[in-house]
Design a protein around this motif. Structure first.
Motif, PDB file in Angstrom:
ATOM      1  N   SER A 172       0.884  -1.201  -0.028  1.00 18.28           N
ATOM      2  CA  SER A 172      -0.023   0.131  -0.049  1.00 18.28           C
ATOM      3  C   SER A 172       0.987   1.280  -0.047  1.00 18.28           C
ATOM      4  CB  SER A 172      -0.799   0.049   1.333  1.00 18.28           C
ATOM      5  OG  SER A 172      -1.713   1.267   1.206  1.00 18.28           O
ATOM      6  N   THR A 173       0.532   2.280  -0.779  1.00 14.00           N
ATOM      7  CA  THR A 173       1.013   3.541  -0.938  1.00 14.00           C
ATOM      8  C   THR A 173       2.489   3.468  -1.561  1.00 14.00           C
ATOM      9  OG1 THR A 173       2.050   3.692   1.225  1.00 14.00           O
ATOM     10  CG2 THR A 173      -0.224   4.493   1.072  1.00 14.00           C
ATOM     11  N   GLU A 174       2.837   2.493  -2.341  1.00 14.79           N
ATOM     12  CA  GLU A 174       3.977   2.054  -2.889  1.00 14.79           C
ATOM     13  C   GLU A 174       4.002   2.073  -4.574  1.00 14.79           C
ATOM     14  OE1 GLU A 174       7.061   2.217  -1.497  1.00 14.79           O
ATOM     15  OE2 GLU A 174       6.303   2.400   0.552  1.00 14.79           O
ATOM     16  N   HIS A 175       4.940   2.352  -5.110  1.00 15.40           N
ATOM     17  CA  HIS A 175       5.037   2.075  -6.599  1.00 15.40           C
ATOM     18  C   HIS A 175       5.887   0.708  -6.676  1.00 15.40           C
ATOM     19  CE1 HIS A 175       3.976   6.652  -6.903  1.00 15.40           C
ATOM     20  NE2 HIS A 175       3.675   6.452  -8.208  1.00 15.40           N
ATOM     21  N   THR A 176       5.199  -0.241  -7.405  1.00 16.83           N
ATOM     22  CA  THR A 176       5.797  -1.367  -7.501  1.00 16.83           C
ATOM     23  C   THR A 176       6.032  -1.837  -8.780  1.00 16.83           C
ATOM     24  OG1 THR A 176       4.685  -2.177  -5.561  1.00 16.83           O
ATOM     25  CG2 THR A 176       5.649  -3.775  -6.962  1.00 16.83           C
ATOM     26  N   LYS A 177       7.144  -2.000  -9.188  1.00 19.22           N
ATOM     27  CA  LYS A 177       7.338  -2.455 -10.585  1.00 19.22           C
ATOM     28  C   LYS A 177       6.696  -3.909 -10.931  1.00 19.22           C
ATOM     29  CE  LYS A 177      11.586  -3.811 -12.184  1.00 19.22           C
ATOM     30  NZ  LYS A 177      13.001  -3.652 -12.714  1.00 19.22           N
ATOM     31  N   ASN A 195      14.982 -10.858 -16.368  1.00 17.54           N
ATOM     32  CA  ASN A 195      15.656 -10.668 -15.103  1.00 17.54           C
ATOM     33  C   ASN A 195      15.340  -9.414 -14.444  1.00 17.54           C
ATOM     34  OD1 ASN A 195      16.854 -13.483 -15.055  1.00 17.54           O
ATOM     35  ND2 ASN A 195      18.319 -12.568 -16.478  1.00 17.54           N
ATOM     36  N   ASN A 196      15.376  -8.436 -15.251  1.00 19.22           N
ATOM     37  CA  ASN A 196      14.951  -7.050 -14.879  1.00 19.22           C
ATOM     38  C   ASN A 196      13.494  -6.530 -15.091  1.00 19.22           C
ATOM     39  OD1 ASN A 196      17.525  -6.386 -13.550  1.00 19.22           O
ATOM     40  ND2 ASN A 196      18.238  -6.026 -15.803  1.00 19.22           N
ATOM     41  N   ASN A 197      12.853  -7.221 -15.927  1.00 26.62           N
ATOM     42  CA  ASN A 197      11.498  -6.972 -16.223  1.00 26.62           C
ATOM     43  C   ASN A 197      11.565  -5.825 -17.238  1.00 26.62           C
ATOM     44  OD1 ASN A 197      11.150  -7.782 -12.807  1.00 26.62           O
ATOM     45  ND2 ASN A 197      10.385  -9.240 -14.300  1.00 26.62           N
ATOM     46  N   ARG A 198      12.243  -5.592 -18.138  1.00 28.74           N
ATOM     47  CA  ARG A 198      12.143  -4.687 -18.844  1.00 28.74           C
ATOM     48  C   ARG A 198      12.552  -4.540 -20.488  1.00 28.74           C
ATOM     49  NH1 ARG A 198      17.732  -1.676 -16.495  1.00 28.74           N
ATOM     50  NH2 ARG A 198      16.256  -1.423 -14.649  1.00 28.74           N
ATOM     51  N   LEU A 245      -2.927   3.005  -9.952  1.00 30.53           N
ATOM     52  CA  LEU A 245      -2.448   3.817 -11.199  1.00 30.53           C
ATOM     53  C   LEU A 245      -1.446   3.073 -11.688  1.00 30.53           C
ATOM     54  CD1 LEU A 245      -2.441   6.565 -12.437  1.00 30.53           C
ATOM     55  CD2 LEU A 245      -1.092   7.499 -10.772  1.00 30.53           C
ATOM     56  N   VAL A 246      -1.378   2.811 -13.106  1.00 29.59           N
ATOM     57  CA  VAL A 246      -0.287   2.027 -14.107  1.00 29.59           C
ATOM     58  C   VAL A 246       0.085   3.090 -14.757  1.00 29.59           C
ATOM     59  CG1 VAL A 246      -0.257   0.068 -15.768  1.00 29.59           C
ATOM     60  CG2 VAL A 246      -2.218   0.071 -14.043  1.00 29.59           C
ATOM     61  N   LYS A 247       1.611   2.671 -14.662  1.00 29.72           N
ATOM     62  CA  LYS A 247       2.503   3.947 -15.234  1.00 29.72           C
ATOM     63  C   LYS A 247       3.508   3.102 -16.131  1.00 29.72           C
ATOM     64  CE  LYS A 247       2.211   6.998 -11.188  1.00 29.72           C
ATOM     65  NZ  LYS A 247       2.981   7.608 -10.331  1.00 29.72           N
ATOM     66  N   VAL A 248       3.869   3.773 -17.264  1.00 34.01           N
ATOM     67  CA  VAL A 248       5.187   3.259 -17.951  1.00 34.01           C
ATOM     68  C   VAL A 248       6.275   4.080 -17.475  1.00 34.01           C
ATOM     69  CG1 VAL A 248       4.536   4.742 -19.977  1.00 34.01           C
ATOM     70  CG2 VAL A 248       5.950   2.707 -20.183  1.00 34.01           C
ATOM     71  N   TYR A 249       7.535   3.395 -17.232  1.00 35.40           N
ATOM     72  CA  TYR A 249       8.704   4.012 -16.968  1.00 35.40           C
ATOM     73  C   TYR A 249       9.681   4.113 -18.071  1.00 35.40           C
ATOM     74  CZ  TYR A 249       7.697   5.018 -11.715  1.00 35.40           C
ATOM     75  OH  TYR A 249       7.252   5.580 -10.672  1.00 35.40           O
ATOM     76  N   LEU A 250      10.286   5.201 -18.302  1.00 34.76           N
ATOM     77  CA  LEU A 250      11.200   5.136 -19.506  1.00 34.76           C
ATOM     78  C   LEU A 250      12.772   5.492 -18.597  1.00 34.76           C
ATOM     79  CD1 LEU A 250      12.429   5.332 -22.368  1.00 34.76           C
ATOM     80  CD2 LEU A 250      11.667   7.851 -22.400  1.00 34.76           C
ATOM     81  N   LEU A 256      12.180   0.200 -21.041  1.00 35.37           N
ATOM     82  CA  LEU A 256      10.840   0.506 -20.399  1.00 35.37           C
ATOM     83  C   LEU A 256      10.411  -0.553 -19.508  1.00 35.37           C
ATOM     84  CD1 LEU A 256       8.969   1.088 -23.817  1.00 35.37           C
ATOM     85  CD2 LEU A 256       9.631   2.647 -22.258  1.00 35.37           C
ATOM     86  N   GLU A 257       9.693  -0.047 -18.476  1.00 35.98           N
ATOM     87  CA  GLU A 257       9.039  -0.928 -17.353  1.00 35.98           C
ATOM     88  C   GLU A 257       7.786  -0.408 -17.117  1.00 35.98           C
ATOM     89  OE1 GLU A 257      13.081  -1.576 -14.709  1.00 35.98           O
ATOM     90  OE2 GLU A 257      12.327   0.323 -14.814  1.00 35.98           O
TER      91      GLU A 257
END
Length: 577
Positions: free
Chosen positions: A438-443, A460-463, A490-495, A535-536
């Motif tokens: 909860s209240t965390e951003h999780t990959k 291995n790095n899920n990217r 909230l789903v996000k894409v990280y670059l 990307l993750e």
């Protein structure tokens, strides 16, 4: 006795019977005076009509209401709405006098001496009127469409009729006679009765299929040319002769029999002569131009002879090309002549279409370390260079397929490589349940490859790691474990490890079930990437209620949990801000 008011009351003054009686009498006297004033019809205040806004009203007797009503109902004196529709498009000015006669008298020397000086009118005038087409008086009508333009008709007392037209660019009126049917018929009859200008049936029968000039002798055969005759002097006709007894023969000294066709065009001395040998059908053609010059003989080949020459020319051309040219010699540059350094300027390349091999391990700036380059150079300002991957996808050479393009412009150099085929695609799923704090951003641990065209996804790095510069379409789906309480997903894409774009958002209270509830989160976005960028997918989670009931990603197939990446463009254009 007038009312006497008391105006010096104090808060503790007593009110007695005399005070009350005085007030009652004052009220009664005021009502009496008001009633008397109300019934006074003699204008006690001397009010004038100007004071009440009637200063412009005449002091005359007004009509009674019944008279006004009678006038209002009088339909003979009033214009109805129907009459106004009827009249709106009516004639706004007269073209005749009130008695119906001609309105304008065209008189020489007056203002009305020409129809160009008046509007739409009926008119009459004498033979002295300007622009009169007759020697006597006129009667007629003119209509003016707009200023400076008019047309109409006129007749004179002799019965002659005209129609006319003029505009502002003309100095005079154009008159055109109108003929009666009698006059027209008489002219037609006069023309029809002429025999010297018409062809009769007997004339046609005489001329049909007739020879307009003689081509042959009296027996219908070709005419024999006398010895020593110059072919160029012959008139139109069909002739024959032995070649060596006439001058200007196609082949000098040839004793063969020839047929000659002479055609004169009758246009300044133009002439065409056809000559053929009787025994082998060989043809020649000669012309004499209007300048009188003989242009010489041109041999006309037969289809057979022409085909023989064409076959011979084709054979010789193929032999020459095979001996002197090949695809290798024309386009492939090898050895020291090959340009294998991608940093070499475009002005160093030869013009035309050339190809070169880029050997293994080339790191000078080509999209891959080996492949084939095709150059299409028209000039320093029209040069396109293509790089082709070898297509070897065995073993570790999974990314050796694709085509890239760049351009050279003298002054600005090479453009960046733009990929035009062989785009990458990856489809990755998950395994097991993944709970979120909860209240965390999780990959999200995408770790199950379904498709990976360029082996670009690191489980291995899920990217996803971009194998080339370009534009990528990213899409994701997550099937979430949820319970009836407050939830915020909230789903996000990280670059490159930084939040780039949101893909989906779900926030609210869920309280309509006593068991767990599953929800789907789905979204997509475009992401520009350079080679090596990654990307993750992250998911932020916040929830209320029983904190022991954890939220997370359910264990589902790739149709529910997926991370899709599709390369859609081969160039990462720079930002404009």
């Amino acid at each position: 006795m007038a009312y006497e008011e008391k105006t010096d009351w104090l808060p503790d003054d007593p009110i007695n019977e005399d005070d009350v009686n005085r007030w009652e009498k004052g009220i009664k006297d005021a009502h009496t005076d008001l009633a008397a004033h109300k019934n006074d019809m003699n204008n006690p205040h001397k009010t004038t009509k100007a004071q009440i806004g009637l200063g412009n009203v005449d002091n005359v007797q007004q009509a009674a209401k019944k008279d006004f009503d009678q006038h209002h109902q009088d339909q003979d004196r009033h214009v109805t709405k129907e009459e106004r529709q009827k009249w709106n498009d009516g004639q706004l000015f007269k073209i005749t006098a009130d008695n119906g006669t001609q309105k304008i008298n065209l008189t020489s020397g007056s203002f009305y001496d020409s129809l160009k000086d008046v509007g739409s009118v009926t008119f009459y005038g004498t033979n002295a009127v300007t622009d009169n087409p007759s020697d006597t008086s006129l009667r007629g009508m003119q209509l003016v469409g707009q200023p400076g333009i008019g047309n109409g008709y006129a007749v004179d007392v002799k019965g002659n009729a005209w129609w006319f037209y003029y505009n502002s660019n003309q100095t005079a009126i154009n008159w055109y006679p109108i003929e009666s049917t009698t006059d027209v018929q008489s002219k037609i009859d006069a023309h029809a009765n002429k025999t010297d200008i018409h062809v009769t049936k007997s004339d046609k029968d005489k001329w049909n299929n007739a020879q307009l000039y003689k081509l042959t002798d009296a027996q219908g055969f070709r005419t024999k040319i006398p010895d020593g005759t110059d072919l160029l002097t012959l008139p139109t006709g069909l002739y024959f002769a032995v070649g060596n007894v006439v001058t200007n023969n196609p082949v000098a000294g040839d004793a063969s029999w020839y047929n000659y066709d002479v055609i004169e065009t009758g246009n300044g001395g133009r002439k065409t002569i056809l000559a053929s040998k009787s025994y082998d059908g060989t043809f020649w053609m000669a012309t004499i131009h209007t300048d009188g010059l003989f242009k010489g003989w041109n041999k006309i080949e037969t289809e057979t002879e022409s085909q023989k020459k064409a076959d011979k020319a084709l054979f010789e051309a193929k032999s020459f090309v095979q001996e002197n040219y090949s695809n290798d010699r024309l386009t492939i540059i090898t050895g020291s002549n090959a340009i294998t350094d991608a940093r070499t300027g475009g002005d160093e390349y030869p013009k035309g279409i050339t190809m070169m091999d880029i050997g293994q391990g080339n790191t000078t700036g080509y999209p891959l370390t080996y492949g084939v380059v095709k150059n299409e150079r028209y000039s320093d300002y029209r040069f396109a260079q293509y790089f082709y991957g070898t297509g070897n996808e065995s073993g570790t050479y999974f990314n050796s397929t694709g085509v890239w393009l760049r351009h050279w412009w003298s002054g600005s150099g090479w453009t960046r490589w733009s990929k035009i085929s062989g785009f990458a695609h990856a489809n990755i799923g998950t395994t097991g349940v993944q709970y979120l704090d909860s209240t965390e951003h999780t990959k999200i641990k995408f770790n199950r490859k379904i498709k990976d065209s360029h082996n670009a996804f690191d489980i291995n790095n899920n990217r996803f790691i971009a194998p080339n510069d370009g534009m990528y379409m990213v899409g994701t789906g997550l099937y979430m474990i949820n319970y009836p309480s407050y939830i915020n997903f909230l789903v996000k894409v990280y670059l490159n490890g930084t939040h780039y774009k949101n893909l989906d958002h779900l926030r609210g209270y869920f309280n309509n079930s006593s068991t767990e509830m599953n929800v789907s989160l789905n979204g997509n976005a475009t992401v520009p990437m350079n080679k090596g960028d990654y990307l993750e997918i992250y998911c932020y989670c916040n929830y209320g209620g029983d904190m022991s009931l954890k939220r997370g990603v359910a264990d589902q197939k790739g149709m529910f949990n997926f991370f899709d990446i599709q390369e859609i463009g081969g160039l990462n254009y720079p930002r404009v801000d």
